[in-house]
Design a protein around this motif. Structure first.
Motif, PDB file in Angstrom:
ATOM      1  N   LEU A 122      -5.222  46.816  52.981  1.00  0.00           N
ATOM      2  CA  LEU A 122      -5.953  46.307  51.795  1.00  0.00           C
ATOM      3  C   LEU A 122      -4.489  46.210  50.713  1.00  0.00           C
ATOM      4  O   LEU A 122      -3.663  47.031  50.586  1.00  0.00           O
ATOM      5  CB  LEU A 122      -6.937  47.041  51.093  1.00  0.00           C
ATOM      6  CG  LEU A 122      -7.260  46.563  49.498  1.00  0.00           C
ATOM      7  CD1 LEU A 122      -7.919  45.312  49.423  1.00  0.00           C
ATOM      8  CD2 LEU A 122      -7.880  48.059  48.998  1.00  0.00           C
ATOM      9  N   ILE A 123      -4.277  44.865  50.159  1.00  0.00           N
ATOM     10  CA  ILE A 123      -3.065  44.760  49.236  1.00  0.00           C
ATOM     11  C   ILE A 123      -3.679  44.151  48.127  1.00  0.00           C
ATOM     12  O   ILE A 123      -4.362  43.260  48.026  1.00  0.00           O
ATOM     13  CB  ILE A 123      -2.061  43.944  49.816  1.00  0.00           C
ATOM     14  CG1 ILE A 123      -1.362  44.608  51.181  1.00  0.00           C
ATOM     15  CG2 ILE A 123      -0.912  43.771  48.855  1.00  0.00           C
ATOM     16  CD1 ILE A 123      -0.490  43.592  51.916  1.00  0.00           C
ATOM     17  N   THR A 124      -3.115  44.855  46.919  1.00  0.00           N
ATOM     18  CA  THR A 124      -3.338  44.014  45.379  1.00  0.00           C
ATOM     19  C   THR A 124      -1.858  43.428  45.221  1.00  0.00           C
ATOM     20  O   THR A 124      -0.895  44.012  45.287  1.00  0.00           O
ATOM     21  CB  THR A 124      -3.933  45.030  44.508  1.00  0.00           C
ATOM     22  OG1 THR A 124      -2.902  46.022  44.153  1.00  0.00           O
ATOM     23  CG2 THR A 124      -5.071  45.731  44.800  1.00  0.00           C
ATOM     24  N   ALA A 125      -2.054  42.323  44.099  1.00  0.00           N
ATOM     25  CA  ALA A 125      -1.078  41.402  43.753  1.00  0.00           C
ATOM     26  C   ALA A 125      -1.103  41.014  42.480  1.00  0.00           C
ATOM     27  O   ALA A 125      -2.279  40.666  42.175  1.00  0.00           O
ATOM     28  CB  ALA A 125      -0.623  40.701  45.076  1.00  0.00           C
ATOM     29  N   GLY A 126       0.052  40.579  42.010  1.00  0.00           N
ATOM     30  CA  GLY A 126      -0.006  39.960  40.913  1.00  0.00           C
ATOM     31  C   GLY A 126      -0.393  40.679  39.473  1.00  0.00           C
ATOM     32  O   GLY A 126      -0.682  41.952  39.475  1.00  0.00           O
ATOM     33  N   PRO A 127      -0.549  39.836  38.302  1.00  0.00           N
ATOM     34  CA  PRO A 127      -1.077  40.390  37.159  1.00  0.00           C
ATOM     35  C   PRO A 127      -2.299  40.407  37.053  1.00  0.00           C
ATOM     36  O   PRO A 127      -3.123  40.007  37.823  1.00  0.00           O
ATOM     37  CB  PRO A 127      -0.369  39.526  36.120  1.00  0.00           C
ATOM     38  CG  PRO A 127      -0.457  38.179  36.519  1.00  0.00           C
ATOM     39  CD  PRO A 127      -0.106  38.603  38.284  1.00  0.00           C
ATOM     40  N   THR A 128      -2.795  41.171  35.804  1.00  0.00           N
ATOM     41  CA  THR A 128      -4.215  40.750  35.326  1.00  0.00           C
ATOM     42  C   THR A 128      -4.246  40.044  33.976  1.00  0.00           C
ATOM     43  O   THR A 128      -3.124  40.125  33.407  1.00  0.00           O
ATOM     44  CB  THR A 128      -4.999  42.082  35.265  1.00  0.00           C
ATOM     45  OG1 THR A 128      -4.379  42.943  34.194  1.00  0.00           O
ATOM     46  CG2 THR A 128      -5.253  42.790  36.523  1.00  0.00           C
ATOM     47  N   ARG A 129      -5.137  39.285  33.535  1.00  0.00           N
ATOM     48  CA  ARG A 129      -5.363  38.868  32.352  1.00  0.00           C
ATOM     49  C   ARG A 129      -6.501  39.405  31.515  1.00  0.00           C
ATOM     50  O   ARG A 129      -7.469  39.339  31.870  1.00  0.00           O
ATOM     51  CB  ARG A 129      -5.469  37.157  32.362  1.00  0.00           C
ATOM     52  CG  ARG A 129      -4.365  36.488  32.890  1.00  0.00           C
ATOM     53  CD  ARG A 129      -4.519  34.951  32.972  1.00  0.00           C
ATOM     54  NE  ARG A 129      -3.546  34.231  33.571  1.00  0.00           N
ATOM     55  CZ  ARG A 129      -3.745  33.004  33.849  1.00  0.00           C
ATOM     56  NH1 ARG A 129      -4.685  32.356  33.821  1.00  0.00           N
ATOM     57  NH2 ARG A 129      -2.408  32.298  34.185  1.00  0.00           N
ATOM     58  N   GLU A 130      -6.271  39.776  30.377  1.00  0.00           N
ATOM     59  CA  GLU A 130      -7.344  40.702  29.723  1.00  0.00           C
ATOM     60  C   GLU A 130      -7.565  39.748  28.342  1.00  0.00           C
ATOM     61  O   GLU A 130      -6.570  39.696  27.500  1.00  0.00           O
ATOM     62  CB  GLU A 130      -6.647  41.882  29.245  1.00  0.00           C
ATOM     63  CG  GLU A 130      -6.345  42.739  30.234  1.00  0.00           C
ATOM     64  CD  GLU A 130      -7.382  43.105  31.487  1.00  0.00           C
ATOM     65  OE1 GLU A 130      -8.406  43.148  31.160  1.00  0.00           O
ATOM     66  OE2 GLU A 130      -6.816  43.332  32.750  1.00  0.00           O
ATOM     67  N   PRO A 131      -8.812  39.092  28.320  1.00  0.00           N
ATOM     68  CA  PRO A 131      -9.091  37.975  27.097  1.00  0.00           C
ATOM     69  C   PRO A 131      -9.204  38.497  25.816  1.00  0.00           C
ATOM     70  O   PRO A 131      -9.522  39.871  25.525  1.00  0.00           O
ATOM     71  CB  PRO A 131     -10.220  37.342  27.573  1.00  0.00           C
ATOM     72  CG  PRO A 131     -11.021  38.531  28.378  1.00  0.00           C
ATOM     73  CD  PRO A 131      -9.923  39.178  29.247  1.00  0.00           C
ATOM     74  N   LEU A 132      -8.469  37.818  24.966  1.00  0.00           N
ATOM     75  CA  LEU A 132      -8.583  38.341  23.460  1.00  0.00           C
ATOM     76  C   LEU A 132      -9.717  37.274  22.726  1.00  0.00           C
ATOM     77  O   LEU A 132     -10.293  37.651  21.999  1.00  0.00           O
ATOM     78  CB  LEU A 132      -7.199  38.016  22.942  1.00  0.00           C
ATOM     79  CG  LEU A 132      -7.238  38.149  21.300  1.00  0.00           C
ATOM     80  CD1 LEU A 132      -7.539  39.610  20.792  1.00  0.00           C
ATOM     81  CD2 LEU A 132      -5.565  37.982  20.973  1.00  0.00           C
ATOM     82  N   ASP A 133      -9.726  36.172  22.897  1.00  0.00           N
ATOM     83  CA  ASP A 133     -10.585  35.202  22.566  1.00  0.00           C
ATOM     84  C   ASP A 133     -10.689  33.880  23.619  1.00  0.00           C
ATOM     85  O   ASP A 133     -10.010  34.377  24.846  1.00  0.00           O
ATOM     86  CB  ASP A 133     -10.100  34.585  21.353  1.00  0.00           C
ATOM     87  CG  ASP A 133      -8.851  33.661  21.160  1.00  0.00           C
ATOM     88  OD1 ASP A 133      -8.356  33.200  22.458  1.00  0.00           O
ATOM     89  OD2 ASP A 133      -8.391  33.470  20.119  1.00  0.00           O
TER      90      ASP A 133
END
Length: 217
Positions: free
Chosen positions: A4-15
């Protein structure tokens, strides 16, 4: 092996139109997935939002937020021999998400942030993962101090650290230079090189170490 591999960023919504994120391109994680697949391993890649093509032979699960990545990892880590957490997951997210676009009304805007789920830290204690656990640490200072502390705190078998303050490596670059930290051995570094070449070295090392760990159980 099942990896199992995780990759990249996450995006945390503001609006509805804005979000908090970081500079991760996902290139390191995708290079690791490609290298592992080329060696014949069964690879599941949990990816944040990136501008990279789907890898042939790799099962990709696309997510956006830290919570979504946490839930996907919790579901997919079952039965895996190796878990490599290379994603740059947000540490905090907005406590409140506005239903409509936030308008520019004042000279300043105060955001209240809350902690996101600790995915790497949950691998042992929450998910019950007993396989070979690999974490990443992107640091800008005191590389070894922070990396070794993170390795111990998260229960990692291997912690791969890189100094993202150095120009030309790390986030959004095609090259990287890393230091490997292990619980019972001295740290050692792999020289600056293309992430694809580095990934092949890392997968070879991780595979060897995972086999050794399983043989001593």
């Amino acid at each position: 092996m099942k990896i199992l591999i995780t990759a990249g960023p996450t995006r945390e919504p503001l609006d509805p139109v804005r979000y908090l994120t970081n500079r991760s391109s996902g290139k390191m994680g995708y290079a690791l997935a490609q290298a592992a697949c080329a060696e014949g391993h069964e690879v599941t890649l949990i990816s944040g939002p990136v501008s990279l093509p789907v890898l042939e032979g790799v099962q990709r699960i696309s997510v956006e937020t830290a919570r979504q990545m946490f839930e996907a990892v919790q579901r997919e880590i079952v039965g895996k021999d190796v878990a490599i957490f290379s994603a740059a997951v947000a540490d905090y997210r907005p406590a409140l998400i506005a239903d409509q676009k936030i308008k520019k009304t004042g000279e300043t805007l105060t955001l209240i942030l809350e902690k996101t789920e600790d995915i790497l830290g949950s691998a042992r204690s929450v998910f019950g993962f007993t396989g070979y656990l690999v974490g990443f640490a992107a640091e800008t200072e005191k590389l070894l101090t922070h990396a070794q502390e993170k390795m111990r705190r998260k229960g990692c078998d291997l912690l791969i650290a890189n100094d993202v303050s150095q120009p030309g490596i790390g986030f959004d670059s095609g090259e990287n230079e890393v230091t490997l930290c292990l619980p019972d051995a001295a740290p050692f570094s792999l020289p600056r090189q293309a992430k694809t070449a580095l990934a092949r070295e890392l997968i070879a090392f991780i595979s060897q170490q995972a086999v050794l760990k399983n043989s001593t159980r």
